[in-house]
Structure formats: C-alpha cells, structure tokens
Design a protein around this motif. Structure first.
Motif, mmCIF file in Angstrom:
data_model
loop_
_atom_site.group_PDB
_atom_site.id
_atom_site.type_symbol
_atom_site.label_atom_id
_atom_site.label_comp_id
_atom_site.label_asym_id
_atom_site.label_seq_id
_atom_site.Cartn_x
_atom_site.Cartn_y
_atom_site.Cartn_z
ATOM 1 N N UNK A 70 0.831 -1.204 0.000
ATOM 2 C CA UNK A 70 0.000 0.000 0.000
ATOM 3 C C UNK A 70 0.864 1.252 0.000
ATOM 4 N N UNK A 71 2.020 1.150 0.662
ATOM 5 C CA UNK A 71 2.917 2.293 0.797
ATOM 6 C C UNK A 71 3.183 3.063 -0.485
ATOM 7 N N UNK A 72 3.501 2.378 -1.587
ATOM 8 C CA UNK A 72 3.861 3.116 -2.798
ATOM 9 C C UNK A 72 2.790 4.110 -3.241
ATOM 10 N N UNK A 73 1.500 3.815 -2.925
ATOM 11 C CA UNK A 73 0.454 4.721 -3.385
ATOM 12 C C UNK A 73 0.511 6.082 -2.694
ATOM 13 N N UNK A 74 1.215 6.130 -1.551
ATOM 14 C CA UNK A 74 1.352 7.402 -0.861
ATOM 15 C C UNK A 74 2.596 8.162 -1.316
ATOM 16 N N UNK B 270 12.721 -4.450 -9.566
ATOM 17 C CA UNK B 270 13.516 -4.283 -8.358
ATOM 18 C C UNK B 270 13.205 -5.355 -7.316
ATOM 19 N N UNK B 271 14.224 -5.883 -6.658
ATOM 20 C CA UNK B 271 14.011 -6.666 -5.445
ATOM 21 C C UNK B 271 15.023 -6.159 -4.438
ATOM 22 N N UNK B 272 14.830 -6.524 -3.184
ATOM 23 C CA UNK B 272 15.770 -6.060 -2.168
ATOM 24 C C UNK B 272 17.184 -6.520 -2.508
ATOM 25 N N UNK C 58 14.683 6.240 -3.425
ATOM 26 C CA UNK C 58 15.051 4.928 -2.885
ATOM 27 C C UNK C 58 13.929 4.333 -2.051
ATOM 28 N N UNK C 59 13.229 5.188 -1.283
ATOM 29 C CA UNK C 59 12.160 4.666 -0.427
ATOM 30 C C UNK C 59 11.059 4.008 -1.264
ATOM 31 N N UNK C 60 10.651 4.681 -2.342
ATOM 32 C CA UNK C 60 9.610 4.115 -3.200
ATOM 33 C C UNK C 60 10.083 2.810 -3.822
ATOM 34 N N UNK C 61 11.321 2.830 -4.268
ATOM 35 C CA UNK C 61 11.885 1.627 -4.874
ATOM 36 C C UNK C 61 11.959 0.492 -3.866
ATOM 37 N N UNK C 62 12.271 0.858 -2.630
ATOM 38 C CA UNK C 62 12.356 -0.148 -1.570
ATOM 39 C C UNK C 62 11.011 -0.848 -1.393
#
Lengths: 318, 385
Positions: free
Chosen positions: B131-135, B333-335, B167-171
C-alpha cells in the motif's frame, strides 16, 4: 555396527551416481560453453577446440567419459587456470579450510558456553538477550553483514584490511606473515561465526533443557550434590554427547568453501574460485567443485550417522 | 538410514508423552485441562463423525503435551504461591464457551510477545510494500536526471539512486517482489513437498524409494551452489526479466521441497499406523481421500511451521541470488538486486543509503518471520522444538 556402516556406504553409491548425473546434465545442457564465450576464435579453431575437449561427442558418451575419469580421481582440466581441476582445488582448499576451521572452533566454543548458560538461566534477561541474538544471527543475509563490516571496520575506521589474504606486495615471512594473514582473516571469520553460531547455540540450549528435566538429574539433586556438580558434571556431559553427530555435518562447511563470504572478502578459497569459474563458464572446474560438495555432503552425512550410533547405542540395533 | 530416523523419532515421541503424562499426574492444574479436552472430544464427535473424532483426539494429544510442558515451566510459581493453584482447581472445569484447537493455539501464540511482535512487524511490512507506494509522490516518476545520487533529505527520505529514482519508493516496490517470490516459492514447495511426502509415506515400497532417492540426490548438492548454477543458466538462456521472477520462484521451490518431503513423510509414517487410519480403512475410503482428508490435515501444524520458516529461507536465497545478479534482474527491483549497488566501490563507500536500507529490510523481515515461525512451533508443535 560394522554391518551398519557397510550398508550405509553402499547406499552412498547410488546417491552419488544420481548427483553426478544431475550435475553433468545440468552443465552439459547449458547453452554457451567456454568455446562459445571466446569470440576471437575462428569457427575452424572453435571446432578444433571442441574436438580437443571432447565437446563434439554425444552427450551420453561424454557423461561416461567424465564419470570414468572422476572415479579415477581425474576431474578434468580447468579452462581458466590451465591446470587440472584437482590441482586447482588442492591449491585453494586449505585457504578455505583455514577460515572455516577457525570459525568452527569459535562457533562451537561460543555455542556451548552461551547455549548451556542460557539454558541454566532460563527466562532470565541473559536468556532473552541470547535468544534474540541467535535469531538476529540466523536472519542476517551473509552478504549484507559482510558489507556492513567492510564498510565500518575496513573503510571508515580502517581497523582491518578490506579483503584478500595478505597485504598486496608484502614480503613478510614467518611470524609477520601469519600476523598479516590473521588480520585479513578476522572479518571473514567473524561473519562465518556469526552466521553459524545461532543454530548451534539453540541446539545446545534445547539439549540442555531436555537433559535438565530428566530423572537422573533429579536424582543427582536429591542426593544433595552441589548445583554446580549437577549441572556441569551430570547434565552437561549428556547434553554435549548428541552434538558429536553434528561434527559430520560440518564437513562440507570445512572444505567446501563459503561462496558469499569468500567472494565479498576476496578470500582466495574454494568459494571464490567457484564464483570465478561461474563467471568464466569454466565448466570442468564448476562440475568438479559441485561434485566435491556433493561428495563432502554425503560423506558428512555418513560420519554423522556413524557418530550417532556411537553416541546412542539404541540406534545401532536397526 | 530411513529406518534409523524413524526409530529414533518414535523413541523421542514415546519418551516425551510419558514424561508429559507424569507431569500431568503431578500437577493440579492439568485436571481442568483434561476436562476441557474430553469436552472437546465429544463436541468434535457430534460434529464430524467417528473418524474425525479420533482424528481430533490424536491432535489433542499433541496439544496436551504443550500444555503440560508450559505448566511444568510455570508450576514452580503456582506451587509456591498456593492460592493461585487452589483457585484454579475450584474453577468450573468445563469452559462455558468451548474453544477450538485453533483458537487455543492462536491464544498461545498471542501470549508469546516476541512472536506477536514478529507478526505485527510482518503485517506492517506488507502494508508498507503493497500500500505504501500509493502514498509516494514518486511512484509514476521513472527517472530524474536532475536528482541523481542525492543523500537522504526531506523530499527523498532515503535519498535517490543513480537514475534519480526515490530509494524509499523503490524499496517498497522491491519488497513487493521479494515478499511475493518468497511466499510463492514457499507455496509451491509446500504443495510439492506435502503431496510427495504423503504419497511416499503412505504407499511405501517402490514409489517411496523413487521419490526419496530423488530427494536424496537433490539434497546432496548444497542449495546455494545449485541455485547459482541455475541462475547462471538462466542468464545464458537470456530469459526476459519479467519471466525470470517466475523461474526464480521455481528454482527456490526446487531446492526446498526435498526437506519438506522428508519431514512430511516421517510424520505420515507415524500417522499411518494410528487407529483413526484403521477406521478410515474399515470405512472403505479411497486412498486419495485417506491421504488428502485424513493424513495431510494432521500434518498442518507441522506444515505451517515449516512453511513459515521456509519463506524466510526463500527470501534470503532470493536476495543472495539477486545480489549476485543471478536471480531477479533489473529493471524489476528486489531487495537483493537493489543491494547490487554495493558492488560498485563508489556507491558502496560514499552512498550507503543505496544499499543499507534494502539490506536492513531483508534482515528485519527475515528475523520477524523466524520469530513468528518459532512462536508458531511453540504454539502448535512441541515435538519439533
């Protein structure tokens, strides 16, 4: 007992044969070999090389040639190092063994001490701390912890060298050489120890907890023995005994090299040449290394089972 | 070797249950425990018929062990402070609202603070990744040349990478893939492992030999080298990035099913000899029904623990593979492949925000899964301890 060992050894053979078939066909069916990756070769020269290395023969025939050689101790010829595979392995094996051995000894000492102590002080703050530490150690990706250590200890604080086994260009001999090696060893050994100490500590803790609950420990207490004698003489011995079976499982770790750790610390061992062989598509070497790991695993399992019989006579019956 | 393992397991089982029995006799509170158990048995009986009754009975036996164990740990306190013990003995023996085994296990799990913490953290991680990426204001923005390699700031909490991506979004996006790969490969290996284990344990004979020898062969080659080789083959085959995720899932499942198969098989071997299976035999059930409805459901507690822990293993393996460039490859992307940044000396030394966050994400997720798995093991299956 002897019959049991013989039967186990006989059981090893089909397993190893199966492993060899799997290994061979995985590699043989891989597109792109050493000859293909070298773009400078003319088609004619490439064909000559194929004939030279026997790559033109049908695959089944190649398997039998390969396995026949392996049985005679000949793992083939490494393309990259231009040496027989067994020589390459011999050359790097002891470097891997060095760090693996030191870290195994450390691991076992720490695990026994911490595991037993946290079992005695069950539910104390020490035990909780140990349990959390164990989980942390079990959950660290090896490359991440390695990178973190390099970043802080080697690059930022410059306490330890970044990688390798000796300082480049150093001409030290004798004692000085060993100090140099020890400095280079510190971080990889630390990583290997951290990665393996968790499981073993847990093992000893559970073992000790199980033993402490048993009747003979109660008897020892009832006799009025001092708590120290009960714990360290009666309980501890019985808790340690089953652990000797684990020695067998250490075998692949001791001689098989640690791929990630050695790659990150640039340690010249089996694990690093494994990665290099992979990058170079040096199939004979890769097959040799994988076969070595398979043999070590199977032999390690055998040793573990035999030691299990030694430790627990009830197992021998069947 | 197989026979030996079976034997030793039987022995430990007998030993433990005897011990539990003794403890149950010794301590007062188990009395009430036994009562509820009987209540449950009859309840289950009226619900599901005879075979289920025995079924549940065998499971109650297992859960009783935990209770006895827990109480043996706790009894020192209750015995010393006598009032607590007596109060318990007076309490009505049959709970007004009968609880199911699953509810009991869940309660035990929630009492374990560390495991609960793990569960909450995992929940947070899922929300964070899915859900995070939507913010994030940077979700649609692919690259930004003006904002390359910036350290963490108010606009970019974890800085930006060498293409100016947040980076946060990519994470978060990477977490989606890493978690999905972990769970999917676990699901696959559990299905394969449970079915093959059940088949080989139930039928025995030649089928068993073939399956178990194959598992043995796969287990002789250590997981990581095998994965690395398969990863290299994938690169040689030039599999497109989108498909690689699925193949990596398959690869991870391939190396983890043999262990599970062995675990389930040994469990089925003991279950097969129990009375409820004789009842199933007498009822004339078909093999498929016996395996799927009677044997495998009894291994669910074990499977749940094993599969939780195998997610952790899969996430770790995937991250190692992707870090080496042999697993899931960019642009997906993966960790693990985010940590690939550490392979360049400049990024490694001067831009730790590129590789420390994904590393920490892997570490914290895996530790949370391990803690939860361990709590589950305590709550569901004391034998595996």
């Amino acid at each position: 007992m002897r019959q049991y060992i013989i039967r186990r050894v006989l059981l090893m053979i089909p397993t190893l044969l199966g492993a060899s078939i799997l290994i061979f066909f995985v590699f043989a069916l891989t597109p792109g070999d050493f000859v293909d990756t070298n773009l400078k070769l003319t088609p004619q020269r490439a064909q000559e090389l194929r004939v030279l290395y026997g790559l033109d023969k049908p695959i089944i025939e190649r398997y039998f040639i390969w396995i026949g050689n392996v049985l005679r101790g000949d793992f083939g010829f490494s393309f990259k190092y231009q040496e027989p595979v067994s020589d390459v392995i011999k050359h790097y094996l002891w470097n891997s063994f060095l760090i693996a051995f030191v870290s195994s000894i450390l691991t076992w000492c720490i695990a026994v001490a911490v595991g037993v102590f946290s079992a005695i002080k069950r539910y104390s703050w020490f035990d909780t701390l140990v349990t959390l530490g164990v989980f942390a150690a079990m959950s660290f990706p090896s490359f991440f912890i390695g990178l973190l250590l390099i970043k802080y200890f080697a690059l930022d604080w410059k306490v330890f060298p970044v990688g390798g086994m000796t300082t480049t260009g150093s001409e030290l001999a004798g004692f000085g050489h060993w100090v140099d090696v020890a400095k280079h060893m510190f971080l990889p050994v630390l990583v290997l120890t951290m990665l393996s100490v968790g499981t073993l500590t847990r093992y000893f803790r559970t073992n000790m907890l199980e033993v402490i609950r048993q009747d003979f420990v109660r008897t020892a207490r009832a006799k009025g023995l001092k708590e120290k004698v009960v714990v360290y003489k009666h309980a501890l011995r019985n808790a340690l005994l089953p652990a000797i079976t684990l020695l067998g499982f250490e075998l692949p770790a001791l001689f098989g090299g640690a791929i990630i750790t050695e790659k990150i610390f640039n340690w010249p061992g089996i694990g690093r040449i494994h990665m290099e062989a992979l990058a170079f598509r040096d199939y004979p070497l890769l097959m040799g290394l994988t076969m070595l790991l398979a043999i070590l695993t199977v032999v390690g399992n055998l040793i573990a089972d035999v030691l299990y019989g030694v430790a627990d006579p009830r197992v021998r019956l069947k | 070797m197989e026979t030996k393992i079976r034997l030793s397991q039987d022995e430990t089982m007998v030993g433990e249950s005897e011990e539990a029995g003794k403890q149950a006799e010794g301590s007062e509170p188990t009395d009430s425990g036994k009562q509820t158990e009987v209540g449950e048995l009859t309840e289950a009986g009226s619900r599901d018929g005879v075979s289920e009754l025995i079924d549940v009975g065998s499971r109650v036996g297992v859960s009783e062990l935990t209770e006895a164990e827990k109480q043996s740990g706790a009894s020192t306190q209750t015995v010393e402070g006598i009032p607590a013990g007596t109060a318990k003995a007076i309490k009505p023996t049959r709970p007004t609202k009968p609880t199911s085994l699953w509810q009991q296990s869940l309660k035990r799990l929630l009492q374990n603070k560390v495991a609960t913490f793990g569960m909450i953290y995992l929940l947070f991680m899922f929300l964070f990744c899915f859900i995070g990426p939507y913010f994030s204001p940077y979700l649609t923005e692919k690259t930004n040349v003006a904002m390359m390699n910036r350290p963490p700031s108010m606009a970019h909490w974890l800085g930006t990478d060498n293409l100016g991506r947040d980076v946060l979004t990519r994470l978060m996006l990477a977490g989606r893939i890493s978690l999905t790969v972990g769970i999917a490969s676990m699901a696959l290996s559990v299905v394969i492992g449970a079915l093959l284990g059940a088949i080989s344990g139930y039928y025995g004979g030649l089928v068993d030999q073939v399956i178990m020898r194959f598992a043995d062969v796969l287990m002789t080659i250590p997981g990581l080298p095998l994965l690395i080789i398969l990863g290299a083959i994938l690169s040689d085959l030039k599999v497109p990035s989108d498909y690689r995720i699925y193949i990596v899932m398959l690869m991870l499942a391939l190396i983890s099913w043999p262990g599970l198969t062995r675990l389930i098989r040994s469990q089925i071997l003991t279950l097969r000899e129990q009375e409820f299976m004789q009842a199933a035999e007498v009822l004339g059930l078909r093999d498929r029904r016996k395996i799927l409805n009677h044997l495998l459901p009894n291994t669910i507690p074990l499977l749940l623990v094993a599969s939780t822990l195998s997610i952790a293993g899969a996430i770790l393996s995937e991250s190692v593979l992707s870090y080496l460039g042999l697993g899931v490859v960019p642009p997906t992307p993966t960790w693990g492949n985010m940590m690939d940044a550490a392979n360049s000396l400049l990024d490694f030394e001067k831009r730790p925000w590129l590789w420390i966050p994904p590393g920490f994400a892997i570490f914290s997720t895996v530790i949370a899964i391990n803690l939860l798995g361990d709590g589950l093991r305590d709550a569901l299956d004391p034998k595996m301890k």
